[in-house]
Design an enzyme around this catalytic site. Sequence first.
Site, mmCIF file in Angstrom:
data_model
loop_
_atom_site.group_PDB
_atom_site.id
_atom_site.type_symbol
_atom_site.label_atom_id
_atom_site.label_comp_id
_atom_site.label_asym_id
_atom_site.label_seq_id
_atom_site.Cartn_x
_atom_site.Cartn_y
_atom_site.Cartn_z
ATOM 1 N N ARG A 170 0.848 -1.212 0.000
ATOM 2 C CA ARG A 170 0.000 0.000 0.000
ATOM 3 C C ARG A 170 0.876 1.252 0.000
ATOM 4 O O ARG A 170 0.598 2.219 -0.690
ATOM 5 C CB ARG A 170 -0.977 0.012 1.175
ATOM 6 C CG ARG A 170 -1.779 1.313 1.259
ATOM 7 C CD ARG A 170 -3.111 1.220 2.003
ATOM 8 N NE ARG A 170 -3.081 0.347 3.143
ATOM 9 C CZ ARG A 170 -2.491 0.612 4.318
ATOM 10 N NH1 ARG A 170 -1.899 1.774 4.514
ATOM 11 N NH2 ARG A 170 -2.504 -0.267 5.293
ATOM 12 N N TYR A 211 -16.517 16.044 -15.237
ATOM 13 C CA TYR A 211 -16.891 14.632 -15.254
ATOM 14 C C TYR A 211 -17.956 14.407 -14.172
ATOM 15 O O TYR A 211 -17.831 14.899 -13.050
ATOM 16 C CB TYR A 211 -15.633 13.794 -14.986
ATOM 17 C CG TYR A 211 -15.916 12.320 -14.943
ATOM 18 C CD1 TYR A 211 -16.215 11.629 -16.101
ATOM 19 C CD2 TYR A 211 -15.902 11.628 -13.747
ATOM 20 C CE1 TYR A 211 -16.496 10.279 -16.066
ATOM 21 C CE2 TYR A 211 -16.175 10.272 -13.701
ATOM 22 C CZ TYR A 211 -16.478 9.606 -14.865
ATOM 23 O OH TYR A 211 -16.756 8.269 -14.826
ATOM 24 N N LYS A 265 -8.686 5.759 -19.486
ATOM 25 C CA LYS A 265 -9.049 6.225 -20.826
ATOM 26 C C LYS A 265 -7.849 6.094 -21.777
ATOM 27 O O LYS A 265 -7.414 4.994 -22.030
ATOM 28 C CB LYS A 265 -9.575 7.657 -20.728
ATOM 29 C CG LYS A 265 -10.562 7.880 -19.541
ATOM 30 C CD LYS A 265 -11.853 7.115 -19.698
ATOM 31 C CE LYS A 265 -12.717 7.081 -18.431
ATOM 32 N NZ LYS A 265 -13.060 8.350 -17.843
ATOM 33 N N ASP A 315 -7.488 18.323 -14.616
ATOM 34 C CA ASP A 315 -7.822 16.970 -15.058
ATOM 35 C C ASP A 315 -7.450 16.896 -16.540
ATOM 36 O O ASP A 315 -8.097 17.510 -17.392
ATOM 37 C CB ASP A 315 -9.320 16.694 -14.834
ATOM 38 C CG ASP A 315 -9.720 15.263 -15.214
ATOM 39 O OD1 ASP A 315 -9.058 14.665 -16.088
ATOM 40 O OD2 ASP A 315 -10.725 14.767 -14.656
#
Length: 383
Positions: free
Chosen positions: A50, A102, A199, A174
């Site tokens: 992690r 978004y 994407k 973004d």
Amino acid sequence: MKTGLSKETLVLHTGNEIDQQFGALSMPIYQVSTFLQDVHGNTKGYEYSRSGNPTRDALEKAFAVLEHGKRGLAFGSGLAAISAVFMCFSSGDHFIVSNVVYGGTFRLLTKILNRMGMTVSFVDTSDLGAVEAAVTPQTKAVFVETPTNPMMAVSDIRAIAAICRKGGFRLVVDNTFMTPYWQNPLLLGADIVVHSATKYLGGHSDVLAGLVVTATEELGEEVHFSQKAMGGVLGPQDSWLLMRGFKTLAVRMEQHERNANVLAQWLGTQPGIEKVFYPGLASHPQHRLAKEQAGGFGGMISFELVTPELAEHFLSRLKLISLAISLGGVESLICLPAKTTHASFPPELLRSLGINDRLVRFSVGIENVAELQEDIEQAMANQ
Ligand SMILES: *Cc1c(COP(=O)(O)O)cnc(C)c1O
């Protein structure tokens, strides 16, 4: 790493792509959760996946190079990345956010972060006056999506960065639609870049991931703390898949853009299509700005059909182009944002932003462009 490489070469040679132990040309997948320590608690650099994993590390370092930043961080999804950035802020902090973001970012801000006492003003960030007017003494960051999804409005990153510097708050961009191949927000003055790597960066519609790159080590430490504390990290297999995607980013982005340019021009001449939104069109309101601040216009087009019935008919008859949300894959995808990606927006807000049930969002793939045109023609016919 050699400096001054072209962007085509850089996507392949970011500096750490060769395995130090055996010289493997692809970074090995360290499918492991924990690492051996000696009695003193010393490690060979990793203790628990992690907080750090060699495969994820290779991805994070490579992506920091591509975005021209200091620190890269990889997450299990774009929204995990965006959440980790917002969770660096505190109760009482205020954000200025692009009004057409978004849908998931909108939902995060209005349904989760509002409960933490963070406030947000949604403004048209392509209007610098509107950005300045929204600043309050509590403003801590501006969050911009450019071009916006799905209206394709372009915001001036350099000018907004200047507003942020003057006010002493941060600019987060973004960069999902453009990728570092076409647009480098950190070089234009942004502090943090976020991505849905699901994407274009992954590029093959087979991995869900998010990336953050910061302009400074200090900001990188803050986001890394948030990543480790909240735990939304990307696994080693998916980290490897993303790095494989990077290798073809240049050829894919060039072909997406070539096809999108042809189709945007052509769609505007088709009966049944009222408006086409694409920054590469000379008629786009921010065409000059788009050309100035980015190396290309990308592969996303939105267009409005004359009636909702035609939109339904058209979408249901496409054969080659798949009806699906998401974008940026090698195959063409199409959707109706008002009913899918932006369904979390209140209906009156959707209307005011121009996201109606005639507006189609088209992620142009890398197929043969004439065959995409044929598919669109046959789907528009025989109403
Ligand atoms: C898809 C997307 C996101 C969210 O990313 P996920 O990987 O789906 O969590 C954020 N911003 C933009 C612009 C997107 O297209």
